[in-house]
Scaffold this motif. Structure first.
Motif, PDB file in Angstrom:
ATOM      1  N   PRO A 150       0.813  -1.223   0.000  1.00 56.37           N
ATOM      2  CA  PRO A 150       0.000   0.000   0.000  1.00 56.37           C
ATOM      3  C   PRO A 150       0.846   1.271   0.000  1.00 56.37           C
ATOM      4  O   PRO A 150       0.405   2.310  -0.481  1.00 56.37           O
ATOM      5  CB  PRO A 150      -0.803  -0.101   1.308  1.00 56.37           C
ATOM      6  N   LEU A 151       2.061   1.181   0.535  1.00 57.58           N
ATOM      7  CA  LEU A 151       2.924   2.365   0.533  1.00 57.58           C
ATOM      8  C   LEU A 151       3.428   2.656  -0.874  1.00 57.58           C
ATOM      9  O   LEU A 151       3.441   3.810  -1.325  1.00 57.58           O
ATOM     10  CB  LEU A 151       4.120   2.143   1.462  1.00 57.58           C
ATOM     11  N   VAL A 152       3.826   1.581  -1.551  1.00 55.24           N
ATOM     12  CA  VAL A 152       4.347   1.778  -2.908  1.00 55.24           C
ATOM     13  C   VAL A 152       3.259   2.347  -3.814  1.00 55.24           C
ATOM     14  O   VAL A 152       3.498   3.228  -4.632  1.00 55.24           O
ATOM     15  CB  VAL A 152       4.887   0.444  -3.454  1.00 55.24           C
ATOM     16  N   THR A 153       2.034   1.837  -3.641  1.00 59.61           N
ATOM     17  CA  THR A 153       0.950   2.284  -4.520  1.00 59.61           C
ATOM     18  C   THR A 153       0.167   3.417  -3.882  1.00 59.61           C
ATOM     19  O   THR A 153      -1.006   3.603  -4.182  1.00 59.61           O
ATOM     20  CB  THR A 153      -0.008   1.124  -4.799  1.00 59.61           C
ATOM     21  N   HIS A 154       0.825   4.195  -3.029  1.00 60.18           N
ATOM     22  CA  HIS A 154       0.105   5.182  -2.242  1.00 60.18           C
ATOM     23  C   HIS A 154      -0.715   6.144  -3.099  1.00 60.18           C
ATOM     24  O   HIS A 154      -1.830   6.508  -2.748  1.00 60.18           O
ATOM     25  CB  HIS A 154       1.097   5.983  -1.399  1.00 60.18           C
ATOM     26  N   ALA A 244       6.578   5.435  -5.273  1.00 54.66           N
ATOM     27  CA  ALA A 244       6.074   5.746  -3.935  1.00 54.66           C
ATOM     28  C   ALA A 244       6.471   7.171  -3.549  1.00 54.66           C
ATOM     29  O   ALA A 244       7.402   7.732  -4.114  1.00 54.66           O
ATOM     30  CB  ALA A 244       6.647   4.754  -2.937  1.00 54.66           C
ATOM     31  N   PRO A 245       5.773   7.744  -2.548  1.00 53.44           N
ATOM     32  CA  PRO A 245       6.220   9.033  -2.024  1.00 53.44           C
ATOM     33  C   PRO A 245       7.652   8.911  -1.491  1.00 53.44           C
ATOM     34  O   PRO A 245       8.055   7.836  -1.043  1.00 53.44           O
ATOM     35  CB  PRO A 245       5.252   9.318  -0.876  1.00 53.44           C
ATOM     36  N   THR A 246       8.397  10.004  -1.498  1.00 55.95           N
ATOM     37  CA  THR A 246       9.823   9.916  -1.174  1.00 55.95           C
ATOM     38  C   THR A 246      10.132   9.375   0.219  1.00 55.95           C
ATOM     39  O   THR A 246      11.073   8.604   0.353  1.00 55.95           O
ATOM     40  CB  THR A 246      10.476  11.282  -1.371  1.00 55.95           C
ATOM     41  N   PRO A 247       9.395   9.728   1.272  1.00 51.95           N
ATOM     42  CA  PRO A 247       9.743   9.140   2.567  1.00 51.95           C
ATOM     43  C   PRO A 247       9.686   7.621   2.525  1.00 51.95           C
ATOM     44  O   PRO A 247      10.485   6.938   3.166  1.00 51.95           O
ATOM     45  CB  PRO A 247       8.679   9.689   3.520  1.00 51.95           C
ATOM     46  N   VAL A 248       8.743   7.086   1.743  1.00 52.41           N
ATOM     47  CA  VAL A 248       8.655   5.642   1.604  1.00 52.41           C
ATOM     48  C   VAL A 248       9.905   5.121   0.929  1.00 52.41           C
ATOM     49  O   VAL A 248      10.555   4.182   1.400  1.00 52.41           O
ATOM     50  CB  VAL A 248       7.401   5.263   0.784  1.00 52.41           C
ATOM     51  N   SER A 249      10.259   5.751  -0.180  1.00 54.06           N
ATOM     52  CA  SER A 249      11.476   5.319  -0.868  1.00 54.06           C
ATOM     53  C   SER A 249      12.646   5.399   0.089  1.00 54.06           C
ATOM     54  O   SER A 249      13.511   4.531   0.107  1.00 54.06           O
ATOM     55  CB  SER A 249      11.754   6.209  -2.065  1.00 54.06           C
TER      56      SER A 249
END
Lengths: 502, 155, 496
Positions: A150-154, A244-249
């Motif tokens: 879910p984070l990657v596909t946020h 993904a959003p940068t914090p996730v990355s």
């Protein structure tokens, strides 16, 4: 608290965070985020306490119970896992602070889900770090895959869907088709899955239950099955996950997800095979028998070089960092495959060094995006004057990634290079050198271009990202330099993993 | 030759079974399919009933001399079981065994009893199937399967 | 009272069914049906809890075995009865809203009566120790399920039911022929008695024919590939509640009967050594898994997709059974349980979609993740279970199957089994992407979240797939105990 209790407390904390995040929800974002920060600080404190015990020689164990008849969920903390847990929990605090700045700066949706999945990824990382057997590690590994999807596909758009498909497809299929098979095979021949100093496969090998060649195949199943280590050709998920959003990355693709991959590979080579078994088992007849892991060494070497070359062609900063990560992860796999005491320690060290360095770079990429809305390197000309802190941090972290003093990465690369010399793999030594040069070629131009631009061309309309973004990245940048001066301590701490119990 | 003719009941069973099965497979008309299914089931009834018959056996009605009531029934069942074996021996072309040794020979009643149940099941099945055909006919206006499938494909 | 429990499992619902038809008031009947189902569930729980003192044997009407009909309860039958009655109870609790919408009001009391009869039949097949009785109960459950399926809303429902009826009756009749031939050879219908008398006549050709007829008959009822053709239509056009119940339980009970056939009546030696049934089973299972999973990928109707997936999952159970060691049998039996939970839960999710969106075409479900978040999330969790991700019930059975295949050195089976589970990823994730990443269809856009009365039972079932994925003392543990007793390995004091 006894160290045994600290283990379950440490793993419970992220779960508490998930619960709190859901309870508070979208109603009051401030409380929700302070819960996350508070718990991440508590977690860091718990892990440092635990580290005190573990680094002074303790091996606390916590058994949760049998998940299946004969297969136990159990946790034992040893130095390598402790180091990984420390890195993950420490960087969780910074990433949370950073994420607040980034997510609010961007008005992202579904932030509750975001923080909850984040905490569950940390939970999975801790469970993997503390796992006492392969079965537990596998469960944590898969949990990580699912909770980060879910984070990657946020963003939930078409691009996210495609990225998520590749992410889940590669990670799930490699783990099911290879990793699970390898674990079951190990269990069939060894009768146990316990992580044991010195490995558990040496005896079955002597008993003839598994031949030398089969050992090599098994190593291959592990190396490819642990898709999160991003050995080519199973590396495509990593660049794909950059939607993904940068914090996730930052957290997931510099710390949690990829590091769980290489950590698992190190664990398998040290505690399942045993580095003696890997380095002493020779394949082939005649004068020049090769090490059973030779093919993996060269594959890792090739991944290092090819990924660096691909990184050079990428103009998108995050994509370039992604390929840089693929290349850096292969260093750690190389350390595991070389299987000398210096190389595995170098690999273990590199988990920490690379994590701190790479997370800084991702933070910078995000800060540039928030502050200046730029994603392509070619557009970052002159940004250094507008965003001096961000770009300064970028430069420091770059040093660590390249492996130049005073960057922490210098030590880990040094030990890896020692490992190649000890086993006589001079081609791989050359590959390491060339790769460092390539690192210089694809990373250094970014801060150079940002700073060394004539004043007239500086776009003065941009300014630094919010403090919430800038402070964490400065801390990690300084951290990557500080680690250089603690190289010796980390070496001492990791020394026990390389001394086999045989 | 006697081996083949002596087993004539099985030939009838097999003939009926195959006939029924063929109708079920080959007919498009739903009613005919159901009739085929009935023939198919009937063959099994015959299989059971003929296997219960013991040569020279009579209806299994117990005389009082056989003792207490419940004991009698047990006894009867035991006979049935034994005769099952005998029947098999007979079916393989051997001489009848032990017919004369026992004063009164009974046919095995159990298969017939079982078939009563099976017939009830068969009737229920047929009734349900016919009810379904009625509903299909209401919906589609036909009971030819190929026409129904054609209509479904077009809709 | 306590010693009458085995017969009450059958008698209570069997007597209740005609009574409910007479009562006819649909609200009252619904309430009573729920009461009956939960009572039966309670009885099966207490039966299972008694298993630690050894198997129970109940002589019906006081006729001594082997002349009378015996009801025998052991670990395996108690376990299967437990989840059949448990799912029956939870599905009927979930049912009212869905039935209200999908079944005409005048037929409600008939519906509930058929539902109870169907449950009776399934439980009866599990508990009875008499072979002919198995046939009778098989037909009771089949006839009532034909009736239930035909109550579907679309006009295709009666046709699907009729097809099922014709194929199912052929299967049941095959089973009956097998029973007849067995009776002819042994002169008894009591399973244990047959088993003890079989050795004398084992080598005759009649035995082979009997075994073949019974196996094929049960294969039809189990929907083993390639005898599965009735299943997709029957599941697709039946009312949602019926699909939930039948998909979760009916095929499993036939698998149970098959296990009995091989391991209790005939012996594994007869089935697997004299006949190469184990290799045939493995081949059929693997081909079935691949073909049905691939077919599931290309479906456009979510119910049909799950139906094909069911055909594939039967293959995993048969794989375990065909290994004929404790590990494999444990895997097969626990997959019966785990898959019943997972598939039951997923069909309940589908029922929620059917209620609120009114269509089960995948294109109409687009974007439902936004308007029906809880229902969609339940699909994700259940789907993960079907894929076999760790910490879900599906993983437990997959792992058991894998380790048991490797311990027998069946490498191709192990590899193919793992690869096939990747197909499940494709068909499950295809729906997940449709739910979450597609622009909403006009039907999904206006849909409301499913009512709590349906969501709570759904989440109980879906949640239990997680519980039994992490804690397997009462799933895999009981399955192991059952497998050991089937293989005649003595037990060291109850479970674990």
């Amino acid at each position: 608290m006894t160290p045994e209790n600290l283990i379950w407390v440490a793993m419970l904390l992220p779960l508490v965070a998930i619960a709190l995040v859901f309870i508070v929800g979208e109603k009051s974002p401030n409380i929700r985020e302070s819960c996350t920060i508070g718990i991440s600080v508590a977690l860091f404190w718990v892990t440092t306490r635990l580290a005190g015990f573990v680094f002074s020689g303790g091996r606390p164990t916590f058994k949760l119970g049998e998940m299946l008849p004969g297969f136990e969920i159990a946790f034992t903390v040893e130095p390598l896992g402790m180091l990984f847990a420390l890195v993950a929990s420490g960087l969780w605090i910074l990433t949370t602070i950073y994420a607040i700045g980034y997510m609010r700066g961007h008005h992202e949706k579904n932030q509750t889900r975001f923080y909850a999945c984040f905490a569950s990824a940390i939970f999975a990382a801790l469970a993997a770090a503390f796992a006492a057997n392969l079965f537990t590690l596998f469960v944590a590994y898969e949990l990580m895959t699912i909770s980060t999807y879910p984070l990657v596909t946020h963003h939930g758009d078409e691009k996210a869907k495609k990225g998520g498909r590749i992410y889940l497809g590669i990670l799930l299929s490699t783990s099911v088709a290879f990793f699970m098979l390898a674990i079951a095979w190990t269990w069939t021949v060894a009768g146990t899955l316990e992580f044991t100093p010195g490995g558990i496969l040496a005896q079955p090998n002597i008993d003839g239950k598994i031949s030398d060649f089969q050992l090599s195949v098994l190593l291959g199943l592990f190396a490819f099955g642990i898709g999160k280590a991003a050995i080519m050709p199973f590396h495509r998920w990593l660049p794909a996950a950059m939607v993904a959003p940068t914090p996730v990355s930052a957290l997931l693709h510099a710390v949690a997800v990829v590091k769980v991959g290489v950590f698992s590979i190190l664990k398998v080579s040290i505690y399942i095979f045993g580095i003696d078994l890997i380095s002493e088992t020779r394949l082939g007849e005649g004068a020049n028998p090769v090490m059973m892991s030779d093919w993996l060494c060269y594959l890792a070497g090739a991944t290092i070089l090819i990924a660096s070359l691909v990184a050079m062609t990428k103009d998108n900063l995050k994509a370039r960092l992604a390929y840089s990560t693929v290349s850096q992860l292969a260093y750690i796999t190389l350390g595991a495959a070389l299987a000398t005491s210096d190389s595995v320690i170098g690999g273990g060290m590199h988990i920490a060094m690379h994590a701190v360095g790479k997370i800084t770079l991702f933070f910078c990429a995000g800060a540039i995006y928030v502050g200046a809305h730029k994603t392509n390197i070619s557009d970052m000309r002159g940004l250094g004057r507008a965003m001096p802190l961000t770009m300064g941090a970028f430069l420091l972290a770059t040093l660590s990634i390249i492996g130049l003093p005073p960057g922490g990465g210098a030590w880990s690369k040094w030990f890896l290079a020692l490992g190649t010399v000890q086993t006589g793999h001079f081609w791989l030594l050359a590959a390491l050198m060339v790769s460092s040069l390539l690192n210089i070629a694809y990373l250094i131009p970014i801060p150079i271009r940002a700073f060394m631009t004539p004043i007239g061309e500086t776009p003065m309309k941009f300014k630094e990202a919010p403090m919430m973004c800038v402070v964490p990245l400065c801390i990690t940048a300084v951290g990557s330099v500080v680690l250089f001066f603690f190289g010796n301590e980390i070496y001492d701490v990791l020394l026990p993993i390389a001394s086999s119990a045989r | 030759m006697t081996e083949i003719l002596g087993l004539y009941n099985y030939w009838i069973v097999i003939f009926l079974m195959m006939t029924g099965f063929y109708i079920v497979i080959a007919r498009e008309n739903l009613i005919k399919t159901i009739i085929g299914l009935n023939i198919f089931q009937t063959s099994v009834f015959l299989l059971y009933i003929t296997m219960g018959k013991v040569t020279h056996g009579t209806a299994p009605i117990l005389k009082a001399s056989h003792g207490g009531e419940s004991h009698g029934v047990e006894h009867g069942v035991e006979h049935g079981a034994e005769h099952g074996h005998e029947l098999h021996a007979a079916a393989e072309g051997h001489v009848d065994l032990g017919v004369d040794a026992v004063k009164e020979v009974y046919s095995n009643p159990i298969p017939s009893v079982l078939m009563l149940t099976a017939i009830v099941v068969g009737i229920a099945t047929t009734a349900l199937a016919l009810a379904l055909v009625v509903r299909i006919r209401e919906e589609y206006g036909t009971i030819e399967e190929d026409e129904i499938l054609e209509m479904d494909r077009n809709s | 009272m306590i010693e009458q429990l085995p017969v009450l499992v059958i008698v209570i619902p069997l007597m209740a069914a005609p009574l409910f038809v007479l009562i006819g008031n649909r609200k009252l009947v619904l309430l009573l049906t729920q009461l009956v189902c939960w009572t039966v569930f309670g009885i099966t729980v207490s039966l299972l809890s008694r298993m630690q003192y050894g198997p129970i044997s109940y002589e019906l009407g006081g006729w001594p075995s082997p002349y009378g009909i015996v009801y025998s309860v052991d670990y395996l039958s108690a376990f299967v009865m437990l989840f059949v009655s448990g799912l029956a109870a939870i599905v009927i609790t979930y049912a009212p809203k869905s039935i209200d919408q999908e079944v005409h009001h005048s037929k409600h009391s008939l519906f509930y009566a058929s539902y109870l009869l169907c449950m009776t039949g399934l439980l009866g097949m599990c508990i009875t120790g008499d072979l002919f009785n198995v046939f009778v109960f098989l037909e009771i459950s089949s006839l009532s399920s034909y009736a239930l399926i035909s109550l579907g809303k679309t006009r295709r429902a009666p046709l699907a039911a009729l097809h099922y009826l014709i194929i199912g009756t052929v299967g049941a009749t095959f089973f009956l022929i097998g029973i007849g031939l067995l009776y002819q050879m042994t002169g008894t219908l009591n399973m244990a008695d047959i088993a003890s008398r079989l050795q004398a006549v084992e080598s005759s050709r009649t035995m082979l024919v009997a075994f073949a007829f019974m196996t094929v008959g049960l294969f039809i009822k189990m929907a083993v590939f390639p005898l599965h053709t009735w299943l997709p239509n029957a599941y697709t056009y039946a009312p949602s509640v019926v699909t939930c119940f039948i998909a979760a339980t009916a095929t499993k009970v036939s698998v149970y009967a098959f296990i009995r056939l091989i391991y209790v009546i005939f012996t594994p030696q007869f089935a697997f050594e004299r006949l190469p049934l184990d290799q045939a089973l493995m081949a059929f299972s693997l081909v079935g898994i691949f073909v049905a999973s691939t077919a599931a990928i290309y479906q456009t109707n979510i119910k049909r997709l799950l139906a094909y997936s069911s055909v594939a999952q039967i293959g995993y159970m048969l794989l375990g059974i065909s290994m004929s060691n404790v590990g494999g049998l444990t895997a097969g039996i626990s997959h019966m349980f785990n898959h019943a939970l997972i598939k039951g839960g997923l069909f309940m999710v589908v029922g929620c979609f059917a209620l609120r969106i009114g269509s089960l075409k995948l294109e109409d479900l687009r974007g439902a993740g936004k308007t029906m978040p809880l229902t969609s999330f339940a699909w994700v969790v259940g789907g993960l279970g079907l894929i076999g991700v760790p910490m879900t019930a599906g993983f437990v059975s997959k792992w058991l199957l894998l380790t048991s295949a490797l311990s027998l050195e069946l490498w191709p089976v192990a590899v193919l089994m793992l690869l096939s589970s990747l197909l499940a990823v494709v068909y499950i994730w295809r729906v997940v992407e449709i739910l979450y990443f597609s622009p909403a269809s006009h039907l999904a856009q206006t849909a409301k979240e499913a009512p709590m009365a349906m969501l709570i039972p759904t989440y109980i079932v879906i949640g239990s797939t997680i519980v039994f994925g992490c804690w397997t003392v009462y799933s895999a543990g009981i399955a192991q105990a059952a497998a050991k007793s089937l293989l005649g390995i003595s037990q060291a004091g109850g479970i674990q």
